[in-house]
Design an enzyme around this catalytic site. Structure first.
Site, PDB file in Angstrom:
ATOM      1  N   MET A  32      76.951 -98.264 -78.228  1.00  0.00           N
ATOM      2  CA  MET A  32      76.556 -97.818 -76.737  1.00  0.00           C
ATOM      3  C   MET A  32      77.752 -97.557 -76.021  1.00  0.00           C
ATOM      4  O   MET A  32      77.955 -97.310 -74.823  1.00  0.00           O
ATOM      5  CB  MET A  32      76.001 -99.039 -76.040  1.00  0.00           C
ATOM      6  CG  MET A  32      74.440 -99.348 -76.909  1.00  0.00           C
ATOM      7  SD  MET A  32      73.217 -99.845 -75.652  1.00  0.00           S
ATOM      8  CE  MET A  32      74.118-101.363 -75.027  1.00  0.00           C
ATOM      9  N   HIS A  39      84.514-102.895 -81.415  1.00  0.00           N
ATOM     10  CA  HIS A  39      83.760-101.726 -81.892  1.00  0.00           C
ATOM     11  C   HIS A  39      84.912-101.017 -83.025  1.00  0.00           C
ATOM     12  O   HIS A  39      84.687-100.662 -83.870  1.00  0.00           O
ATOM     13  CB  HIS A  39      83.831-100.500 -80.751  1.00  0.00           C
ATOM     14  CG  HIS A  39      82.612-100.929 -79.832  1.00  0.00           C
ATOM     15  ND1 HIS A  39      83.035-101.541 -78.753  1.00  0.00           N
ATOM     16  CD2 HIS A  39      81.448-100.994 -79.792  1.00  0.00           C
ATOM     17  CE1 HIS A  39      81.716-101.427 -77.952  1.00  0.00           C
ATOM     18  NE2 HIS A  39      80.966-101.431 -78.690  1.00  0.00           N
ATOM     19  N   GLN A  63      66.197-100.779 -74.965  1.00  0.00           N
ATOM     20  CA  GLN A  63      66.507-102.044 -75.221  1.00  0.00           C
ATOM     21  C   GLN A  63      67.115-102.835 -74.080  1.00  0.00           C
ATOM     22  O   GLN A  63      67.399-103.891 -74.003  1.00  0.00           O
ATOM     23  CB  GLN A  63      67.607-101.901 -76.451  1.00  0.00           C
ATOM     24  CG  GLN A  63      68.796-101.454 -75.810  1.00  0.00           C
ATOM     25  CD  GLN A  63      69.887-101.478 -77.239  1.00  0.00           C
ATOM     26  OE1 GLN A  63      69.727-100.672 -78.014  1.00  0.00           O
ATOM     27  NE2 GLN A  63      70.979-102.469 -77.220  1.00  0.00           N
ATOM     28  N   GLY A 149      78.585-105.619 -85.884  1.00  0.00           N
ATOM     29  CA  GLY A 149      79.253-106.558 -85.745  1.00  0.00           C
ATOM     30  C   GLY A 149      78.595-108.071 -85.648  1.00  0.00           C
ATOM     31  O   GLY A 149      77.566-108.094 -85.369  1.00  0.00           O
ATOM     32  N   ASP A 152      76.671-109.639 -82.556  1.00  0.00           N
ATOM     33  CA  ASP A 152      75.157-109.538 -82.368  1.00  0.00           C
ATOM     34  C   ASP A 152      74.607-109.943 -83.369  1.00  0.00           C
ATOM     35  O   ASP A 152      74.049-109.186 -84.170  1.00  0.00           O
ATOM     36  CB  ASP A 152      74.778-107.945 -81.826  1.00  0.00           C
ATOM     37  CG  ASP A 152      75.620-107.431 -80.682  1.00  0.00           C
ATOM     38  OD1 ASP A 152      74.879-107.675 -79.534  1.00  0.00           O
ATOM     39  OD2 ASP A 152      76.679-106.963 -80.753  1.00  0.00           O
ATOM     40  N   SER A 187      83.343-107.707 -75.465  1.00  0.00           N
ATOM     41  CA  SER A 187      82.076-107.219 -75.103  1.00  0.00           C
ATOM     42  C   SER A 187      82.187-106.203 -74.007  1.00  0.00           C
ATOM     43  O   SER A 187      82.984-106.292 -73.140  1.00  0.00           O
ATOM     44  CB  SER A 187      81.081-108.305 -74.668  1.00  0.00           C
ATOM     45  OG  SER A 187      80.025-107.557 -73.874  1.00  0.00           O
TER      46      SER A 187
HETATM   47  P1  AMP Z   1      77.491-102.197 -78.711  1.00  0.00           P
HETATM   48  O1  AMP Z   1      78.059-101.120 -78.173  1.00  0.00           O
HETATM   49  O2  AMP Z   1      77.678-103.160 -77.695  1.00  0.00           O
HETATM   50  O3  AMP Z   1      75.955-101.907 -78.987  1.00  0.00           O
HETATM   51  O4  AMP Z   1      77.900-102.543 -80.201  1.00  0.00           O
HETATM   52  C1  AMP Z   1      78.222-101.812 -81.190  1.00  0.00           C
HETATM   53  C2  AMP Z   1      78.527-102.696 -82.539  1.00  0.00           C
HETATM   54  O5  AMP Z   1      79.618-103.076 -82.136  1.00  0.00           O
HETATM   55  C3  AMP Z   1      77.674-103.616 -83.007  1.00  0.00           C
HETATM   56  O6  AMP Z   1      77.439-103.639 -84.221  1.00  0.00           O
HETATM   57  C4  AMP Z   1      78.229-104.794 -82.109  1.00  0.00           C
HETATM   58  O7  AMP Z   1      77.959-106.077 -82.984  1.00  0.00           O
HETATM   59  C5  AMP Z   1      79.664-104.484 -82.557  1.00  0.00           C
HETATM   60  N1  AMP Z   1      80.660-105.442 -81.459  1.00  0.00           N
HETATM   61  C6  AMP Z   1      80.487-105.561 -80.300  1.00  0.00           C
HETATM   62  N2  AMP Z   1      81.405-106.267 -79.885  1.00  0.00           N
HETATM   63  C7  AMP Z   1      81.982-106.808 -81.016  1.00  0.00           C
HETATM   64  C8  AMP Z   1      83.095-107.762 -81.067  1.00  0.00           C
HETATM   65  N3  AMP Z   1      83.518-108.619 -80.466  1.00  0.00           N
HETATM   66  N4  AMP Z   1      83.547-107.904 -82.609  1.00  0.00           N
HETATM   67  C9  AMP Z   1      82.960-107.186 -83.514  1.00  0.00           C
HETATM   68  N5  AMP Z   1      81.948-106.295 -83.209  1.00  0.00           N
HETATM   69  C10 AMP Z   1      81.352-106.188 -82.050  1.00  0.00           C
END
Ligand code: AMP
Length: 299
Positions: A32, A39, A63, A149, A152, A187
């Site tokens: 996102m 990421h 979501q 990751g 989540d 995050s």
């Molecule tokens: P998001 O942009 O929050 O939807 O996350 C995109 C991807 O990045 C998802 O697969 C998350 O699990 C992963 N992700 C987010 N934060 C972390 C982190 N601290 N370590 C590893 N992967 C992450």
């Protein structure tokens, strides 16, 4: 190859078609945006393992609950674009809301049993929204390997279940949580925290560390571990526990006794910011190995 930014479904399909004709392996990282080192760890792994790397940035309205942060979610597009170029990503899929959800859109994916547990309890509809966008992206990109990751954790369990139930021909890879130096899981939502809140946000990692110490010392009763974790978090005045659970890694059902492979998951609100974290209980062998190393160091 220079980063191509593509905002249409037809556009990305056309570009990927030529790569697929040459039998190139395509790695995909759905996000996102508001990219951070978590990421980037996924993107780097994808870069290492594939001929072509595609990343998507789409803040998925399905979501987010009505009172959640969809409108405030950070969208630092220029910075994200620079990071992706630096990581030598080939394709950024950056569609608008109408491209993904035209007015007539009316399908949703439901993963019964899994979607209403843990985070699903306080975020009804969240995982259905996640699964719907992920399946759409899988159908658009048709990647060979997709990277998620462990941060989540529930999302990874749900996506794996969907992929298996619906025979999606894609390999799922889950990579470890990337943390700040003090232990806070990275995050995009950490950007909401002011200085005081940032300090208090460490309570999630502190509680997980407490749990790990208890398990290492032989405690297995989940209730005892969860209670101690709650006590740890109580020491932080801005923190309010949403849930703390120790669950089976596939069914997400609470376990009475914690064992290796189970997952300790929690969600905590630091004032208005809801943060999640988790720990997969390491195998006994790994614990013994760590103890041996520590003993060796202290002799
Ligand atoms: P998001 O942009 O929050 O939807 O996350 C995109 C991807 O990045 C998802 O697969 C998350 O699990 C992963 N992700 C987010 N934060 C972390 C982190 N601290 N370590 C590893 N992967 C992450």
């Amino acid at each position: 190859m220079l980063l191509q930014i593509i905002d249409s479904i037809n556009g990305i399909r056309q570009v990927l078609k030529t790569f697929k004709k040459s039998n190139f392996q395509i790695g995909f990282v759905p996000t996102m945006g508001a990219l951070h080192d978590g990421h980037l760890s996924l993107i780097r792994e994808a870069r290492k393992e594939n001929d072509v790397v595609a990343v998507s940035i789409f803040v998925n309205p399905l979501q987010f609950g009505e009172n959640e942060d969809f409108h405030h979610y950070p969208r630092p597009f220029e910075n994200d674009r620079l990071l992706l170029s630096k990581e030598k990503v080939d394709i950024l899929f950056y569609p608008g809301k109408e491209e993904i959800y035209p007015e007539t859109f009316s399908t949703s994916i439901s993963i019964k049993k899994l979607e209403n547990k843990l985070c699903g309890k306080s975020r009804p509809g969240h995982f259905s929204g996640v699964a719907t966008i992920v399946l759409k992206l899988f159908n658009i990109v048709k990647p060979d390997v997709v990277y998620f990751g462990q941060k989540d954790f529930q999302q990874t369990v749900i996506i794996k279940k969907m992929v298996s139930d619906l025979n999606v021909d894609t390999k799922i890879k889950v990579l470890p949580i990337v943390r700040d130096k003090d232990g806070l899981a990275l995050s995009s939502r950490n950007a909401y925290l002011n200085n005081d809140e940032r300090k208090e946000a460490l309570c999630l990692f502190k509680a997980l560390t407490k749990a790990k110490i208890m398990i290492d010392s032989g405690v297995t009763i989940s209730g005892e571990i969860v209670n101690e974790m709650k006590c740890t978090i109580k020491e932080y005045k801005l923190a309010r526990v949403d849930y703390i659970s120790i669950v089976d890694k596939n069914t997400l059902e609470d376990v009475e006794y914690a064992k290796s492979g189970d997952v300790i998951a929690l969600a905590v609100k630091i004032r208005n910011t809801r943060l999640i974290d988790n720990l997969i209980i390491p195998s006994l062998l790994f614990i013994l190995y760590t103890i041996t190393l520590l003993l060796k160091d202290s002799i």
